[in-house]
Design an enzyme around this catalytic site. Structure first.
Site, mmCIF file in Angstrom:
data_model
loop_
_atom_site.group_PDB
_atom_site.id
_atom_site.type_symbol
_atom_site.label_atom_id
_atom_site.label_comp_id
_atom_site.label_asym_id
_atom_site.label_seq_id
_atom_site.Cartn_x
_atom_site.Cartn_y
_atom_site.Cartn_z
ATOM 1 N N VAL A 148 -3.622 8.931 -3.782
ATOM 2 C CA VAL A 148 -2.431 8.627 -4.898
ATOM 3 C C VAL A 148 -3.306 8.659 -6.184
ATOM 4 O O VAL A 148 -2.712 9.148 -7.160
ATOM 5 C CB VAL A 148 -2.156 7.209 -4.767
ATOM 6 C CG1 VAL A 148 -1.409 6.679 -5.860
ATOM 7 C CG2 VAL A 148 -1.227 7.203 -3.422
ATOM 8 N N ASP A 207 0.864 -1.280 -0.019
ATOM 9 C CA ASP A 207 0.011 -0.009 -0.042
ATOM 10 C C ASP A 207 0.920 1.194 -0.106
ATOM 11 O O ASP A 207 0.375 2.410 -0.327
ATOM 12 C CB ASP A 207 -0.960 -0.057 1.207
ATOM 13 C CG ASP A 207 -2.076 1.189 1.143
ATOM 14 O OD1 ASP A 207 -2.652 1.257 0.173
ATOM 15 O OD2 ASP A 207 -1.749 2.148 2.245
ATOM 16 N N LEU A 249 -7.375 6.016 3.351
ATOM 17 C CA LEU A 249 -7.499 6.901 2.215
ATOM 18 C C LEU A 249 -6.405 7.437 1.237
ATOM 19 O O LEU A 249 -6.360 8.061 0.564
ATOM 20 C CB LEU A 249 -7.946 8.477 2.804
ATOM 21 C CG LEU A 249 -9.274 8.345 3.563
ATOM 22 C CD1 LEU A 249 -9.427 9.667 4.395
ATOM 23 C CD2 LEU A 249 -10.615 8.274 2.419
ATOM 24 N N ARG A 250 -5.220 6.419 1.570
ATOM 25 C CA ARG A 250 -4.189 6.721 0.809
ATOM 26 C C ARG A 250 -4.255 6.351 -0.658
ATOM 27 O O ARG A 250 -3.840 7.021 -1.590
ATOM 28 C CB ARG A 250 -3.079 5.733 1.298
ATOM 29 C CG ARG A 250 -1.553 6.040 0.401
ATOM 30 C CD ARG A 250 -0.524 5.052 1.126
ATOM 31 N NE ARG A 250 -0.193 5.569 2.131
ATOM 32 C CZ ARG A 250 0.001 4.870 3.364
ATOM 33 N NH1 ARG A 250 -0.555 3.736 3.473
ATOM 34 N NH2 ARG A 250 0.520 5.684 4.478
ATOM 35 N N ALA A 251 -5.216 5.490 -1.023
ATOM 36 C CA ALA A 251 -5.520 5.355 -2.333
ATOM 37 C C ALA A 251 -6.373 6.391 -3.112
ATOM 38 O O ALA A 251 -5.884 6.813 -4.253
ATOM 39 C CB ALA A 251 -6.615 4.122 -2.512
#
Length: 692
Positions: A293, A207, A288-290
């Protein structure tokens, strides 16, 4: 979309130093785009390149370094601080303001690097004796404002991967050594390459990479011919070949610089931001990293194309690059995205409803049923945007089925799994746990450990002396001192009657943690195991133990025996996914050559001991103990026991009349005897190895 390659990277001592030109690489559009977008916006978080061996992953990454813009650097700063934007805590500050021009660097992190080489090192003798901090920068400092390349990132020790990805995410590196603390800037383009056959990264580490790309060699003869032709031309005259492609590389380099300057001017409309949230929610990605990105990638793509606003097509391309590796929850999940789910999520989001005028202030009409004539949105599917011609292809195995696992959202810690009474694991009809797991569903397996205390690679299985863990003692230091046991050091100085510390007083800490092992499965595939119910239970148990090995960072191997011979179906590897695939393809039937299986295990362990002497093996024999072909296993079992091989015999015998042969085999191996039902954590019985 086909994935092509430039040719095998054959760099050696006599290989030319001129890198293969980026523009000369044949095909690989997904990887090309992912690398260029990260060059435009390093905040995306880097690229993880997954692919089979010989696909020139390294060649393309090294070629990218020549396209990165040159840098203005403060003279004398080992950390490449930019003029007017010095890092506040730079160890080389304050700077004198003199500026020099330098090329962006490509720093390579080898698999065998130490933590000191990555983060830098502090001279502890000067720090403790003289009170001065002397810091030698590591690879993270060298990569600041450039690129950091990690080949075979899946083989890098976990503690180095953690430190590397933390620095990439925060933009700074922290160095902590026995009370001495400092930090420096570390912003770089991170690129990692890996061959999935050699093992997977943990989902938490996957991730942290911004984008991922799958690469494979071409299957079309004409494309392979062009690859070989260019490679041979490069090897024959590297400088002339590079010069012939210099113009194309210059165009790309100028375009990267222009896109970087344009990046801050690109707008992300609310409608596209909502589309990004829809896509990430549709694939149920963690955190919420996706979302961040995908947004950064879409903005970088718009800047790369010279547009002022992000479009739906940008979001689609970004999602295909940023999400495939984030939907994996365990090693049995196939990478990739479901095309139907993606297209549904990419449809135009409904516009927010405007409240109707209500002059009477009485709210909505209670008789209004909200039918199609109520003035709301039609709710029909919007037109999906025309896919960009450079969008990444859906991996061919994206729809490959995988066995379900319980609670992928929040898997429990394998060392803290609950112990439930046997009555709770029964199905209410007197069926034991052995019959319960006959449907191909892995369950949480018990911890099996190797007796004693080892000194192998850090992991989560057996007790071992490691670089990290609790301090259990002190020792004389190695020539390179990386840690100090303060109490023992002061005590040594006190014994000399001195109030100052000298080199002879220094003591290093001894730490005890856990190690990873080599788990070698020896599985009985003979006719006596082929009954449908029993084979299903055995498959479930081995899959569960494979899952456990993946979580504990073990290497695994698999031997099967049936008919008149034993076969090494999986040489020891870190790829649990490959092991699971081999298990699903397991053939059964024939007689039972148990001794042949143990002899093959003996040979395999002897070879692995030469390759990796510090990694202790755990032999897991899955059998009912019967021998119907070849000699009895007593002599071979005795040799394995005499060699100190820790063994566990998983007893698959069932029925009202039991011979107890598996228990006898466990005695001959001097190992643990585990009934198949007791492999699950839900059993009352503890199946843990003896710890020192």
């Amino acid at each position: 979309m086909s994935q092509l390659f430039a040719g095998v990277d054959t760099r050696g001592e006599d290989s030319p130093v001129v890198p293969f030109p980026f523009s000369a690489v044949v095909g690989m559009p997904d990887l090309r785009l992912a690398l260029l977008l990260n060059a435009v916006s390093p905040a995306i978080g880097g690229v993880l390149v997954r692919g089979e061996k010989g696909t020139a992953k390294s060649t393309m990454v090294r070629a990218l370094a020549r396209l990165l813009p040159t840098l203005d650097v403060l003279d004398g700063c080992r950390f490449s601080c930019a003029p007017g934007a010095e890092y506040p805590g730079c160890p080389d500050g304050p700077h004198d303001g003199v500026t020099v021009r330098k090329d962006a660097r490509l720093v390579e992190l080898p698999v065998g690097a130490t933590e000191d080489r990555l983060l830098g090192s502090i001279d502890l003798e000067k720090a403790l004796g003289g009170g001065t901090v002397s810091y030698t920068p590591g690879l993270l400092a060298a990569a600041h404002r450039g690129a950091l390349y990690v080949d075979e990132v899946n083989l890098l020790p976990d503690h180095l991967v953690d430190a590397l990805l933390d620095a990439a995410a925060m933009g700074e590196a922290h160095v902590e050594r026995d009370g001495v603390s400092l930090k420096h800037a570390a912003r770089f383009l991170l690129v990692g390459t890996m061959n999935p056959e050699e093992g997977e990264l943990r989902p938490q580490l996957l991730d942290r990479f911004g984008l991922t790309v799958e690469v494979r060699a071409p299957r079309v003869a004409t494309e392979r011919v062009e690859v070989v032709r260019r490679r041979l031309a490069y090897e024959a005259a590297p400088e002339a070949f590079a010069q012939s492609w210099a113009g194309a590389d210059t165009v790309l380099a100028d375009r990267i610089a222009t896109a970087r300057a344009h990046l801050a001017k690109v707008e992300l409309p609310d409608a596209e931001l909502l589309r990004i949230a829809q896509v990430c929610a549709a694939f149920d990605v963690d955190g919420l990293r996706a979302d961040l990105v995908v947004a950064r990638t879409a903005i970088a793509l718009a800047a790369w194309e010279g547009r002022a606003e992000v479009t739906a097509a940008d979001v689609e391309v970004a999602a295909r690059l940023a999400l495939p590796h984030r939907r994996r929850r365990d090693p049995f999940d196939a990478p990739g995205l479901d095309e139907d789910t993606l297209q549904d999520a990419l449809r135009d989001p409904p516009a927010p409803e405007e409240p109707e005028d209500d002059p009477d202030g009485n709210g909505p009409d209670p008789d209004d049923d909200g039918g199609p004539d109520d003035g709301g949105p039609d709710g029909g599917p919007g037109g999906a945007p025309e896919p960009d011609r450079d969008r990444p292809a859906n991996p061919p195995d994206a729809d490959r089925p995988h066995p379900p696992t319980p609670d992928r959202q929040n898997p429990p810690d394998p060392d803290k799994a609950p112990h439930q009474p046997r009555s709770q694991s029964d199905d209410g009809n007197g069926t034991s746990g052995q019959d319960k797991h006959g449907k191909g569903d892995p369950f949480r397996a018990r911890l099996l450990t190797v007796p004693g205390t080892g000194q192998g690679a850090a992991g989560r299985r057996s007790p071992a002396y490691t670089r990290s863990g609790r301090v259990v003692g002190a020792r004389l230091p190695d020539p390179t001192l990386t840690g100090v046991h303060l109490v023992a050091t002061v005590r040594a100085a006190a014994r000399r009657g001195s109030s100052t510390l000298e080199r002879q007083d220094l003591r290093a800490p001894v730490k005890k943690g856990r190690e990873a092992n080599l788990v070698l499965f020896v599985v009985d595939a003979s006719g006596s195991m082929a009954a449908r119910r029993r084979l299903g239970a055995v498959t479930d148990a081995v899959l569960s133990l494979l899952m456990d090995a993946y979580q504990r960072r073990d290497k695994v191997g698999m031997i099967t025996f049936r008919g008149s011979e034993a076969q090494l179906v999986l040489p020891p590897t870190s790829s649990v996914e490959v092991a699971a695939a081999r298990l699903r393809d397991l053939g059964t039937g024939g007689r039972t050559p148990l001794d042949a299986g143990l002899r093959r295990a003996e040979d395999t362990l002897r070879i692995e001991r030469l390759k990796d002497p510090s990694r202790r093996p755990l032999l897991v024999v899955v059998t009912d103990g019967r021998t119907t072909s070849g000699p009895t296993p007593g002599a071979t079992a005795g040799r394995l026991a005499a060699a100190g091989v820790a063994s566990v015999v998983v007893d698959c015998e069932s029925g009202h009349v039991r011979l107890g042969l598996a228990g006898l085999l466990a005695t001959q191996l001097r190992g643990e005897h585990v009934p198949l039902a007791d492999v699950s954590v839900q059993s009352l019985r503890t199946v843990a190895g003896r710890a020192a």
